[in-house]
Scaffold this motif. Structure first.
Motif, PDB file in Angstrom:
ATOM      1  N   LEU A 224     -40.652  -6.969 -13.751  1.00 24.54           N
ATOM      2  CA  LEU A 224     -40.045  -8.296 -13.864  1.00 24.54           C
ATOM      3  C   LEU A 224     -40.974  -9.334 -13.264  1.00 24.54           C
ATOM      4  CD1 LEU A 224     -36.396  -7.394 -12.752  1.00 24.54           C
ATOM      5  CD2 LEU A 224     -37.350  -7.388 -15.063  1.00 24.54           C
ATOM      6  N   GLU A 225     -41.527 -10.172 -14.121  1.00 23.95           N
ATOM      7  CA  GLU A 225     -42.409 -11.239 -13.673  1.00 23.95           C
ATOM      8  C   GLU A 225     -41.605 -12.518 -13.479  1.00 23.95           C
ATOM      9  OE1 GLU A 225     -45.462 -10.847 -12.890  1.00 23.95           O
ATOM     10  OE2 GLU A 225     -46.069  -8.965 -13.845  1.00 23.95           O
ATOM     11  N   GLY A 226     -41.675 -13.095 -12.282  1.00 22.77           N
ATOM     12  CA  GLY A 226     -40.996 -14.356 -12.044  1.00 22.77           C
ATOM     13  C   GLY A 226     -39.505 -14.252 -11.842  1.00 22.77           C
ATOM     14  N   VAL A 227     -39.036 -13.097 -11.406  1.00 20.14           N
ATOM     15  CA  VAL A 227     -37.609 -12.901 -11.151  1.00 20.14           C
ATOM     16  C   VAL A 227     -37.387 -12.765  -9.657  1.00 20.14           C
ATOM     17  CG1 VAL A 227     -35.607 -11.420 -11.541  1.00 20.14           C
ATOM     18  CG2 VAL A 227     -37.269 -11.785 -13.380  1.00 20.14           C
ATOM     19  N   ASP A 228     -36.496 -13.576  -9.122  1.00 20.43           N
ATOM     20  CA  ASP A 228     -36.221 -13.543  -7.683  1.00 20.43           C
ATOM     21  C   ASP A 228     -35.002 -12.698  -7.333  1.00 20.43           C
ATOM     22  OD1 ASP A 228     -38.348 -15.273  -7.201  1.00 20.43           O
ATOM     23  OD2 ASP A 228     -37.094 -17.047  -7.543  1.00 20.43           O
ATOM     24  N   GLY A 229     -34.329 -12.144  -8.322  1.00 19.97           N
ATOM     25  CA  GLY A 229     -33.100 -11.408  -8.073  1.00 19.97           C
ATOM     26  C   GLY A 229     -33.303 -10.170  -7.224  1.00 19.97           C
ATOM     27  N   ASP A 230     -32.241  -9.793  -6.516  1.00 21.93           N
ATOM     28  CA  ASP A 230     -32.318  -8.612  -5.672  1.00 21.93           C
ATOM     29  C   ASP A 230     -31.171  -7.638  -5.931  1.00 21.93           C
ATOM     30  OD1 ASP A 230     -30.218 -10.040  -4.642  1.00 21.93           O
ATOM     31  OD2 ASP A 230     -31.072 -10.304  -2.646  1.00 21.93           O
ATOM     32  N   GLN A 231     -30.381  -7.891  -6.977  1.00 21.66           N
ATOM     33  CA  GLN A 231     -29.315  -6.948  -7.305  1.00 21.66           C
ATOM     34  C   GLN A 231     -29.129  -6.883  -8.812  1.00 21.66           C
ATOM     35  OE1 GLN A 231     -25.744  -8.322  -5.388  1.00 21.66           O
ATOM     36  NE2 GLN A 231     -25.733 -10.297  -6.432  1.00 21.66           N
ATOM     37  N   VAL A 232     -28.656  -5.722  -9.269  1.00 21.31           N
ATOM     38  CA  VAL A 232     -28.476  -5.498 -10.692  1.00 21.31           C
ATOM     39  C   VAL A 232     -27.111  -4.873 -10.928  1.00 21.31           C
ATOM     40  CG1 VAL A 232     -29.665  -3.253 -10.577  1.00 21.31           C
ATOM     41  CG2 VAL A 232     -29.432  -4.431 -12.782  1.00 21.31           C
ATOM     42  N   SER A 233     -26.457  -5.312 -11.985  1.00 19.80           N
ATOM     43  CA  SER A 233     -25.183  -4.744 -12.395  1.00 19.80           C
ATOM     44  C   SER A 233     -25.194  -4.609 -13.913  1.00 19.80           C
ATOM     45  CB  SER A 233     -24.013  -5.625 -11.951  1.00 19.80           C
ATOM     46  OG  SER A 233     -24.129  -6.924 -12.513  1.00 19.80           O
ATOM     47  N   GLY A 234     -24.299  -3.795 -14.433  1.00 21.41           N
ATOM     48  CA  GLY A 234     -24.328  -3.636 -15.872  1.00 21.41           C
ATOM     49  C   GLY A 234     -23.157  -2.877 -16.434  1.00 21.41           C
ATOM     50  N   ARG A 235     -23.152  -2.796 -17.774  1.00 25.53           N
ATOM     51  CA  ARG A 235     -22.158  -2.029 -18.509  1.00 25.53           C
ATOM     52  C   ARG A 235     -22.855  -1.234 -19.605  1.00 25.53           C
ATOM     53  NH1 ARG A 235     -17.474  -5.514 -20.821  1.00 25.53           N
ATOM     54  NH2 ARG A 235     -19.125  -7.038 -21.200  1.00 25.53           N
ATOM     55  N   VAL A 236     -22.198  -0.170 -20.051  1.00 31.14           N
ATOM     56  CA  VAL A 236     -22.758   0.688 -21.080  1.00 31.14           C
ATOM     57  C   VAL A 236     -21.715   0.928 -22.162  1.00 31.14           C
ATOM     58  CG1 VAL A 236     -22.091   2.796 -19.837  1.00 31.14           C
ATOM     59  CG2 VAL A 236     -23.935   2.884 -21.547  1.00 31.14           C
ATOM     60  N   LEU A 237     -22.188   1.032 -23.399  1.00 33.76           N
ATOM     61  CA  LEU A 237     -21.335   1.364 -24.537  1.00 33.76           C
ATOM     62  C   LEU A 237     -21.902   2.621 -25.173  1.00 33.76           C
ATOM     63  CD1 LEU A 237     -18.899   0.277 -26.244  1.00 33.76           C
ATOM     64  CD2 LEU A 237     -20.615  -0.733 -27.768  1.00 33.76           C
ATOM     65  N   THR A 238     -21.159   3.715 -25.096  1.00 33.74           N
ATOM     66  CA  THR A 238     -21.592   4.972 -25.678  1.00 33.74           C
ATOM     67  C   THR A 238     -20.378   5.868 -25.862  1.00 33.74           C
ATOM     68  OG1 THR A 238     -23.232   6.752 -25.538  1.00 33.74           O
ATOM     69  CG2 THR A 238     -22.115   6.120 -23.494  1.00 33.74           C
ATOM     70  N   ALA A 239     -20.597   7.064 -26.376  1.00 37.53           N
ATOM     71  CA  ALA A 239     -19.522   8.031 -26.581  1.00 37.53           C
ATOM     72  C   ALA A 239     -20.148   9.391 -26.776  1.00 37.53           C
ATOM     73  CB  ALA A 239     -18.670   7.649 -27.787  1.00 37.53           C
ATOM     74  N   ASP A 240     -19.323  10.433 -26.833  1.00 38.10           N
ATOM     75  CA  ASP A 240     -19.837  11.802 -26.952  1.00 38.10           C
ATOM     76  C   ASP A 240     -20.423  12.078 -28.329  1.00 38.10           C
ATOM     77  OD1 ASP A 240     -19.078  12.297 -24.367  1.00 38.10           O
ATOM     78  OD2 ASP A 240     -17.149  13.196 -24.913  1.00 38.10           O
ATOM     79  N   LYS A 241     -19.835  11.510 -29.387  1.00 39.85           N
ATOM     80  CA  LYS A 241     -20.251  11.816 -30.748  1.00 39.85           C
ATOM     81  C   LYS A 241     -20.944  10.617 -31.385  1.00 39.85           C
ATOM     82  CE  LYS A 241     -16.437  15.064 -31.554  1.00 39.85           C
ATOM     83  NZ  LYS A 241     -15.272  15.386 -32.424  1.00 39.85           N
ATOM     84  N   LEU A 242     -21.881  10.916 -32.283  1.00 38.95           N
ATOM     85  CA  LEU A 242     -22.600   9.842 -32.958  1.00 38.95           C
ATOM     86  C   LEU A 242     -21.668   8.996 -33.817  1.00 38.95           C
ATOM     87  CD1 LEU A 242     -25.861  11.692 -34.112  1.00 38.95           C
ATOM     88  CD2 LEU A 242     -25.505  10.314 -32.048  1.00 38.95           C
ATOM     89  N   ASP A 243     -20.664   9.633 -34.408  1.00 34.86           N
ATOM     90  CA  ASP A 243     -19.753   8.882 -35.273  1.00 34.86           C
ATOM     91  C   ASP A 243     -18.451   8.520 -34.568  1.00 34.86           C
ATOM     92  OD1 ASP A 243     -18.457  11.338 -35.192  1.00 34.86           O
ATOM     93  OD2 ASP A 243     -17.825  11.224 -37.296  1.00 34.86           O
ATOM     94  N   ALA A 244     -18.476   8.487 -33.232  1.00 33.02           N
ATOM     95  CA  ALA A 244     -17.278   8.131 -32.467  1.00 33.02           C
ATOM     96  C   ALA A 244     -16.763   6.766 -32.912  1.00 33.02           C
ATOM     97  CB  ALA A 244     -17.591   8.119 -30.975  1.00 33.02           C
ATOM     98  N   HIS A 245     -15.445   6.662 -33.046  1.00 38.00           N
ATOM     99  CA  HIS A 245     -14.844   5.414 -33.509  1.00 38.00           C
ATOM    100  C   HIS A 245     -13.423   5.317 -32.969  1.00 38.00           C
ATOM    101  CE1 HIS A 245     -14.063   8.589 -36.487  1.00 38.00           C
ATOM    102  NE2 HIS A 245     -12.899   7.990 -36.718  1.00 38.00           N
ATOM    103  N   ASN A 246     -12.899   4.131 -32.991  1.00 40.74           N
ATOM    104  CA  ASN A 246     -11.557   3.878 -32.488  1.00 40.74           C
ATOM    105  C   ASN A 246     -10.553   3.948 -33.626  1.00 40.74           C
ATOM    106  OD1 ASN A 246     -12.638   3.422 -29.922  1.00 40.74           O
ATOM    107  ND2 ASN A 246     -12.905   1.243 -30.303  1.00 40.74           N
ATOM    108  N   THR A 247      -9.410   4.535 -33.349  1.00 40.01           N
ATOM    109  CA  THR A 247      -8.329   4.621 -34.322  1.00 40.01           C
ATOM    110  C   THR A 247      -7.076   4.016 -33.716  1.00 40.01           C
ATOM    111  OG1 THR A 247      -7.526   6.787 -33.582  1.00 40.01           O
ATOM    112  CG2 THR A 247      -9.316   6.777 -35.205  1.00 40.01           C
ATOM    113  N   PHE A 248      -6.069   3.826 -34.549  1.00 40.84           N
ATOM    114  CA  PHE A 248      -4.831   3.237 -34.033  1.00 40.84           C
ATOM    115  C   PHE A 248      -4.110   4.188 -33.087  1.00 40.84           C
ATOM    116  CE2 PHE A 248      -5.622   0.976 -38.048  1.00 40.84           C
ATOM    117  CZ  PHE A 248      -5.697  -0.315 -37.547  1.00 40.84           C
TER     118      PHE A 248
END
Length: 518
Positions: free
Chosen positions: A458-482
């Protein structure tokens, strides 16, 4: 029986050991994010959406009517509205699509019981009641805080019809059309920031040659004026995918008289993709679709080549106002409705494509994924009074951090992911800085089975903490159903470390990660 049990146990242990070994291996990627440099703004409008009178997008998806048992406000479903409001939709395109060039705006104003019923000639020849028209659409945009992007009728309409529609919507003075708007319940004029002069006029909008459409654009655009201080960006019909000749003819015949020109590109269009299914696929189809979406880069490049010749200062915007994944419709649904499921693969496809738009932020200023509810790569699916959010919705929600943010240059070195002849970089990455000074990094790992150890300088970044979120699932074709609406949803991500200007991330296989450094 005991022998069979021991065999099953052995196979299970072997599978678990193999899975653990796969998780233990990881590719390595490196990147330099130069926060001390700037390369323009990522317009929030590349995160636009599209609502066409097609299948169940408008009726059942957005509009149910005031008398519906489904909770609604003035006819618009409350659950869908609330979801779109959270998404911070920057602009919404309507009424099409192919539908636009057979739509006559006067059919959709006035008392609903007096509006004529028309045949939707493009999409199944179903009857459209015109219950959802100009007032309903523009009121929805206003409540969402979204800019309106309308598509005018060149294919079967006239210049005066288009001119009158703009006066009806945007004039605040004393005229027959402005007073008709007031009579229909709207005193103040609306703002219409974007207006398409036709849609897909090379196809469903009239099967025109570019030379003929270019002349029509000059004629129709003459009568598309700004009223009462409204500032409309007129959008000329652009190319179908990689048709470089269309854009070339448009630039030669119209030049800088067009403030913007469109581009349509769908990944895995059924006509040439053997009707790829939205779910139930394996790694071959996973790799094929994700590698195919990279062709968006060359489609944009083809258009830019002609635009750059006449407009080196990027005054003309390139609007990718239809894009997304197009698969075989779901079994048991009519083909004209274009209803398809939406899987984890589509979230990654959207993430990679949006990164391409970021790369071309000097020219690509508006984009509209198709479509918002129940059609193609939808954000939302509905079934009666039930609603679910798709993986693509969650991707767009996670990427809100890039809206109107300053794009930061990125130098990325990624291993290649290949499978059965399909290949692409395993890692796609984009970075931006918000108005508050937060550096946001979105990362896509397209590899089906390997995590990626990513080290970012990271060039020119003064930050000292990182947070985040991830989007994934067990299967490649994982999808939401009703029945299971949260199979694919964002979760907290804790596998990133920041130390002395180095950001170290283990990005899980087949995932999207969004990090904030502050």
């Amino acid at each position: 029986m005991r022998t069979a049990t021991r065999l099953a146990t052995t196979l299970l242990l072997t599978f678990l050991a193999s899975s653990a070994a796969t998780q233990a291996t990881a590719g390595e990627a490196t990147a330099v994010i130069r926060a001390d440099q700037e390369v323009g703004k990522i317009s929030r409008h590349v995160y636009g959406h599209f609502a066409e009178h097609l299948g169940r997008c408008i009726y059942d998806g957005i509009w149910v009517g005031k008398d519906s048992s489904i909770p609604n406000t003035d006819g618009v479903r409350n659950d869908v509205f609330d979801a779109l409001k959270k998404l911070e939709v920057p602009n919404l395109r309507w009424p099409g699509g192919c539908f636009a060039d057979d739509y006559h705006w006067r059919d959709g104003i006035g008392p609903k019981d007096q509006r004529p019923k028309r045949i939707n000639m493009h999409w199944g020849q179903v009857t459209d009641t015109n219950a959802f028209g100009t007032h309903e659409f523009l009121d929805l945009c206003e409540k969402l805080g979204a800019d309106a992007y309308l598509a005018g009728n060149v294919g079967s309409g006239t210049p005066d019809e288009m001119r009158d529609w703009l006066e009806y919507m945007t004039f605040d003075g004393d005229s027959e059309l402005a007073n008709l708007r007031r009579q229909n319940g709207r005193e103040e004029p609306w703002k219409v920031p974007f207006f398409g002069v036709g849609n897909e006029n090379w196809g469903c909008g009239g099967n025109m040659r570019p030379e003929y459409y270019a002349d029509l654009y000059r004629r129709y655009a003459t009568y598309c004026r700004n009223f009462s201080g409204d500032r409309i960006t007129l959008v000329a019909c652009g190319a179908n995918g990689h048709d470089a000749n269309w854009t070339k003819v448009m630039t030669e015949r119209i030049g800088r008289r067009m403030p913007a020109i469109s581009l349509h590109y769908y990944t895995v269009y059924p006509a040439w993709a053997n009707k790829t299914t939205a779910t139930g696929f394996g790694e071959k189809e996973w790799a094929a679709v994700l590698s195919e979406c990279l062709r968006m880069r060359s489609a944009i490049g083809n258009a830019e080549e002609s635009l750059d010749e006449i407009d080196p200062n990027n005054r003309i915007g390139l609007y990718v106002d239809e894009w997304g994944a197009w698969y075989q419709n779901e079994p048991g649904t009519p083909g004209y409705a274009l209803y398809q499921q939406n899987s984890l693969r589509d979230a990654l496809l959207a993430g990679i494509t949006l990164h391409i738009f970021h790369e071309h932020n000097d020219r690509v200023r508006v984009a509209n994924i198709a479509q918002v509810v129940n059609v193609l790569q939808a954000m939302i699916l509905t079934d009666g009074d039930k609603m679910l959010l798709t993986p693509s919705y969650h991707l767009f929600e996670m990427y809100r951090v890039h809206h109107d943010a300053t794009r930061l240059p990125v130098e990325l070195e990624s291993p290649e992911y290949s499978h059965e002849g399909h290949k692409l970089p395993a890692v796609s990455l984009s970075a931006s800085r918000s108005k508050e000074g937060v550096v946001n990094v979105s990362i896509v790992n397209a590899h089906a089975s390997e995590a990626m150890d990513l080290t970012c300088t990271l060039e020119g970044v003064d930050g000292d903490q990182v947070s985040g979120r991830v989007l994934t699932a067990d299967k490649l074709d994982a999808h939401n159903t009703f029945d299971a609406p949260e199979v694919v949803a964002p979760t907290a991500f804790n596998d990133a470390k920041l130390d002395a200007g180095k950001l170290s991330v283990r990005v899980p296989a087949h995932s999207v990660v969004v990090l904030s450094v502050e």
